[in-house]
Design a protein around this motif. Structure first.
Motif, PDB file in Angstrom:
ATOM      1  N   GLU A  94       0.849  -1.189   0.000  1.00  0.00           N
ATOM      2  CA  GLU A  94       0.000   0.000   0.000  1.00  0.00           C
ATOM      3  C   GLU A  94       0.882   1.236   0.000  1.00  0.00           C
ATOM      4  O   GLU A  94       1.803   1.367   0.811  1.00  0.00           O
ATOM      5  N   TRP A  95       0.569   2.182  -0.932  1.00  0.00           N
ATOM      6  CA  TRP A  95       1.356   3.402  -1.034  1.00  0.00           C
ATOM      7  C   TRP A  95       0.421   4.595  -0.879  1.00  0.00           C
ATOM      8  O   TRP A  95      -0.341   4.951  -1.766  1.00  0.00           O
ATOM      9  N   ASP A  96       0.492   5.218   0.296  1.00  0.00           N
ATOM     10  CA  ASP A  96      -0.326   6.392   0.609  1.00  0.00           C
ATOM     11  C   ASP A  96       0.343   7.632   0.045  1.00  0.00           C
ATOM     12  O   ASP A  96       1.477   7.956   0.410  1.00  0.00           O
ATOM     13  N   GLN A  97      -0.378   8.374  -0.807  1.00  0.00           N
ATOM     14  CA  GLN A  97       0.193   9.578  -1.416  1.00  0.00           C
ATOM     15  C   GLN A  97      -0.001  10.820  -0.552  1.00  0.00           C
ATOM     16  O   GLN A  97       0.443  11.910  -0.932  1.00  0.00           O
ATOM     17  N   ASN A  98      -0.669  10.666   0.595  1.00  0.00           N
ATOM     18  CA  ASN A  98      -0.779  11.725   1.601  1.00  0.00           C
ATOM     19  C   ASN A  98      -1.261  13.045   1.002  1.00  0.00           C
ATOM     20  O   ASN A  98      -0.780  14.121   1.344  1.00  0.00           O
ATOM     21  N   ASN A  99      -2.202  12.962   0.061  1.00  0.00           N
ATOM     22  CA  ASN A  99      -2.834  14.120  -0.578  1.00  0.00           C
ATOM     23  C   ASN A  99      -1.847  14.985  -1.363  1.00  0.00           C
ATOM     24  O   ASN A  99      -2.149  16.141  -1.673  1.00  0.00           O
ATOM     25  N   GLU A 100      -0.701  14.454  -1.756  1.00  0.00           N
ATOM     26  CA  GLU A 100       0.264  15.235  -2.523  1.00  0.00           C
ATOM     27  C   GLU A 100      -0.223  15.532  -3.939  1.00  0.00           C
ATOM     28  O   GLU A 100       0.200  16.518  -4.550  1.00  0.00           O
ATOM     29  N   PHE A 101      -1.150  14.693  -4.456  1.00  0.00           N
ATOM     30  CA  PHE A 101      -1.622  14.928  -5.821  1.00  0.00           C
ATOM     31  C   PHE A 101      -2.597  16.106  -5.904  1.00  0.00           C
ATOM     32  O   PHE A 101      -2.981  16.506  -6.995  1.00  0.00           O
ATOM     33  N   GLU A 102      -2.976  16.651  -4.759  1.00  0.00           N
ATOM     34  CA  GLU A 102      -3.802  17.860  -4.784  1.00  0.00           C
ATOM     35  C   GLU A 102      -2.961  19.085  -5.136  1.00  0.00           C
ATOM     36  O   GLU A 102      -3.389  19.952  -5.905  1.00  0.00           O
ATOM     37  N   SER A 103      -1.765  19.156  -4.601  1.00  0.00           N
ATOM     38  CA  SER A 103      -0.870  20.282  -4.906  1.00  0.00           C
ATOM     39  C   SER A 103       0.110  19.954  -6.031  1.00  0.00           C
ATOM     40  O   SER A 103       0.725  20.861  -6.610  1.00  0.00           O
ATOM     41  N   HIS A 104       0.287  18.692  -6.363  1.00  0.00           N
ATOM     42  CA  HIS A 104       1.129  18.249  -7.482  1.00  0.00           C
ATOM     43  C   HIS A 104       0.263  17.374  -8.394  1.00  0.00           C
ATOM     44  O   HIS A 104       0.394  16.160  -8.431  1.00  0.00           O
ATOM     45  N   PRO A 105      -0.649  17.985  -9.147  1.00  0.00           N
ATOM     46  CA  PRO A 105      -1.660  17.205  -9.859  1.00  0.00           C
ATOM     47  C   PRO A 105      -1.091  16.370 -11.005  1.00  0.00           C
ATOM     48  O   PRO A 105      -0.065  16.710 -11.599  1.00  0.00           O
ATOM     49  N   VAL A 106      -1.806  15.277 -11.305  1.00  0.00           N
ATOM     50  CA  VAL A 106      -1.519  14.446 -12.469  1.00  0.00           C
ATOM     51  C   VAL A 106      -2.383  14.997 -13.602  1.00  0.00           C
ATOM     52  O   VAL A 106      -3.596  14.789 -13.620  1.00  0.00           O
ATOM     53  N   LYS A 107      -1.752  15.665 -14.572  1.00  0.00           N
ATOM     54  CA  LYS A 107      -2.514  16.317 -15.628  1.00  0.00           C
ATOM     55  C   LYS A 107      -2.819  15.391 -16.799  1.00  0.00           C
ATOM     56  O   LYS A 107      -3.713  15.670 -17.597  1.00  0.00           O
ATOM     57  N   GLY A 108      -2.089  14.304 -16.897  1.00  0.00           N
ATOM     58  CA  GLY A 108      -2.378  13.307 -17.919  1.00  0.00           C
ATOM     59  C   GLY A 108      -3.148  12.133 -17.327  1.00  0.00           C
ATOM     60  O   GLY A 108      -4.035  12.317 -16.501  1.00  0.00           O
ATOM     61  N   LYS A 109      -2.771  10.931 -17.717  1.00  0.00           N
ATOM     62  CA  LYS A 109      -3.440   9.729 -17.224  1.00  0.00           C
ATOM     63  C   LYS A 109      -2.707   9.174 -16.008  1.00  0.00           C
ATOM     64  O   LYS A 109      -1.483   8.988 -16.035  1.00  0.00           O
ATOM     65  N   LEU A 110      -3.462   8.900 -14.952  1.00  0.00           N
ATOM     66  CA  LEU A 110      -2.940   8.174 -13.796  1.00  0.00           C
ATOM     67  C   LEU A 110      -3.288   6.708 -13.991  1.00  0.00           C
ATOM     68  O   LEU A 110      -4.463   6.334 -13.955  1.00  0.00           O
ATOM     69  N   THR A 111      -2.277   5.880 -14.209  1.00  0.00           N
ATOM     70  CA  THR A 111      -2.488   4.449 -14.413  1.00  0.00           C
ATOM     71  C   THR A 111      -2.069   3.696 -13.164  1.00  0.00           C
ATOM     72  O   THR A 111      -0.927   3.826 -12.706  1.00  0.00           O
ATOM     73  N   ILE A 112      -2.995   2.940 -12.609  1.00  0.00           N
ATOM     74  CA  ILE A 112      -2.691   2.063 -11.475  1.00  0.00           C
ATOM     75  C   ILE A 112      -2.366   0.691 -12.060  1.00  0.00           C
ATOM     76  O   ILE A 112      -3.235   0.013 -12.587  1.00  0.00           O
ATOM     77  N   GLY A 113      -1.084   0.325 -12.033  1.00  0.00           N
ATOM     78  CA  GLY A 113      -0.660  -0.951 -12.593  1.00  0.00           C
ATOM     79  C   GLY A 113      -0.823  -2.061 -11.572  1.00  0.00           C
ATOM     80  O   GLY A 113      -1.907  -2.283 -11.029  1.00  0.00           O
TER      81      GLY A 113
END
Length: 421
Positions: free
Chosen positions: A50-69
């Protein structure tokens, strides 16, 4: 990588095959800008971390595709996530797990994205926690896996909150299981509000919510386009309010369903399409044609009052329709033609006063129209059908009551100035 100053172009592709610390180092904490296309994996030595991103994608957004492999990714556990925008989301296989929030959130979450594609993975909105969530998708949602926007895996008295789900394109499901709220461990669940465009269901289970709600609020589904159900498997299901009681506690959630486009059903005659199994009332407004070629469409599966207003026609070639499957009053207005060439159209399947008005032609050229159909429970309430259209014709079967022990008389009233055959 983690000692540099990293900012990725919107069209870039970053693939993380292995990370040095899944426990305490979220990816966004080591970059200064945003991401383009991002693929994440956490499968290491046969273990899915499990990898918690700790809400970092709110201030560092993924503007393309986020792929969960091959990965288990959590956007946040802290409760700080509020509004997060992601270009698009894809869960690429059965080992893809995405939790938008894990645990309780003190307020509301809003996630915006252009599209979601789930190819057999597991997508959770709020997982094992309270809180409200809104998921806005401007384009299509394609589901072949598991999607629950509030999910309680079995922890007592949590998973309580409301769900808003907006899809601007087409929601397409070929397999898997989609539920707005799935909670069998609390009697205080919230309600759903779905705002959808086109819906196409070819398999799997689609439920608005499968949970116990006791506040008597209204779950709402607004479909501005068409609802197409084309099942091949008898185990496929469409159900909006799915739960009647939980551990003896009655769910009294109400339902408001509006469909502006066509409803078309195909499939085995016992594949399930149900509006509400809860104890709250059904209020149904249909502005497009109802084309029933298969499956069993049941309004009211929860012993409650039902109101149906249809502005377009009913055309039935197969399957079964119950305007009110279980007990409770029924008021139905059909402001166009009712044409039956196959299958069974049942006005009432259990007790309750029932009135149906057809302001159009009524043709029964095949199949059956049954005013009351319950061989084990005699009717004690009358069923009235009034036909105001230009023509009433039957060369099929018109059955007033299939239970000889009923204590009431059902009736059809036909405008005497019009033709009858």
């Amino acid at each position: 990588f983690t000692n540099g100053v990293e900012s990725f172009d919107d069209n870039s592709h970053l693939i993380i095959k292995k990370w040095f610390n899944y426990t305490s180092v979220p990816l966004g904490s080591v970059v200064t800008g945003s991401f383009g296309n991002l693929t994440l994996n956490t499968l290491t030595n046969g273990l899915l971390f499990e990898w918690d991103q700790n809400n970092e994608f709110e201030s560092h957004p993924v503007k393309g595709k986020l792929t969960i492999g091959q990965a288990w990714i959590v956007l946040d556990k802290s409760g700080s996530i509020s509004v997060t925008e992601i270009g698009s989301i894809e869960l690429s296989n059965i080992n893809s797990f995405l939790d938008l929030h894990n645990g309780s959130h003190p307020g509301s979450i809003l996630i915006r994205t252009n599209s979601i594609t789930n190819i057999g993975g597991t997508f959770n909105g709020i997982y094992n926690g309270d809180g409200n969530i809104t998921l806005e998708v401007t384009g299509d949602v394609t589901n072949l896996g598991y999607m629950e926007l509030i999910y309680n895996s079995g922890i007592t008295d949590i998973g309580n909150g409301n769900v808003t789900f907006e899809v601007g394109g087409t929601f397409i499901q070929h397999a898997g299981d989609f539920r707005g709220i799935f909670n069998l461990s609390s009697t205080s669940s919230g309600r759903i509000n779905f705002i959808l465009n086109n819906v196409e269901l070819y398999g799997g289970v689609f439920m608005g919510q499968y949970a116990c709600h006791t506040d008597g609020e209204v779950s709402e589904i607004q479909i501005s386009g068409d609802l197409i159900i084309d099942y091949t498997d008898v185990n496929s299901k469409f159900r909006i309010n799915g739960l009647n009681t939980l551990a003896g506690t009655q769910s009294n959630l109400k339902l408001q369903l509006n469909v502006d486009g066509t409803i078309e059903t195909n499939g085995p005659s016992n594949a399930e399409i149900t509006t509400s199994g809860s104890k709250g009332s059904d209020e149904i407004i249909l502005n497009g044609d109802l084309l029933i070629n298969g499956c069993e469409l049941s309004f009211n599966y929860g012993d409650h009052p039902t109101s149906i207003i249809s502005q377009a026609g009913i055309f039935q070639t197969g399957g079964n329709i119950f305007l009110s499957k279980t007990s409770g009053t029924l008021i139905a207005e059909f402001n166009s033609d009712v044409i039956i060439s196959g299958g069974n159209l049942v006005i009432k399947g259990a007790s309750g006063n029932s009135g149906v008005e057809i302001d159009g032609e009524c043709w029964i050229s095949g199949g059956n129209m049954l005013l009351y159909d319950n061989p084990t429970e005699p009717s004690s309430n009358p069923v009235y059908v009034k036909i105001f259209g230009d023509y009433f014709h039957t060369s099929g079967s018109l059955i007033f009551d299939n239970n000889p022990n009923s204590s009431t008389h059902n009736s059809i009233s036909i405008n005497s100035e019009r033709s009858v055959s």
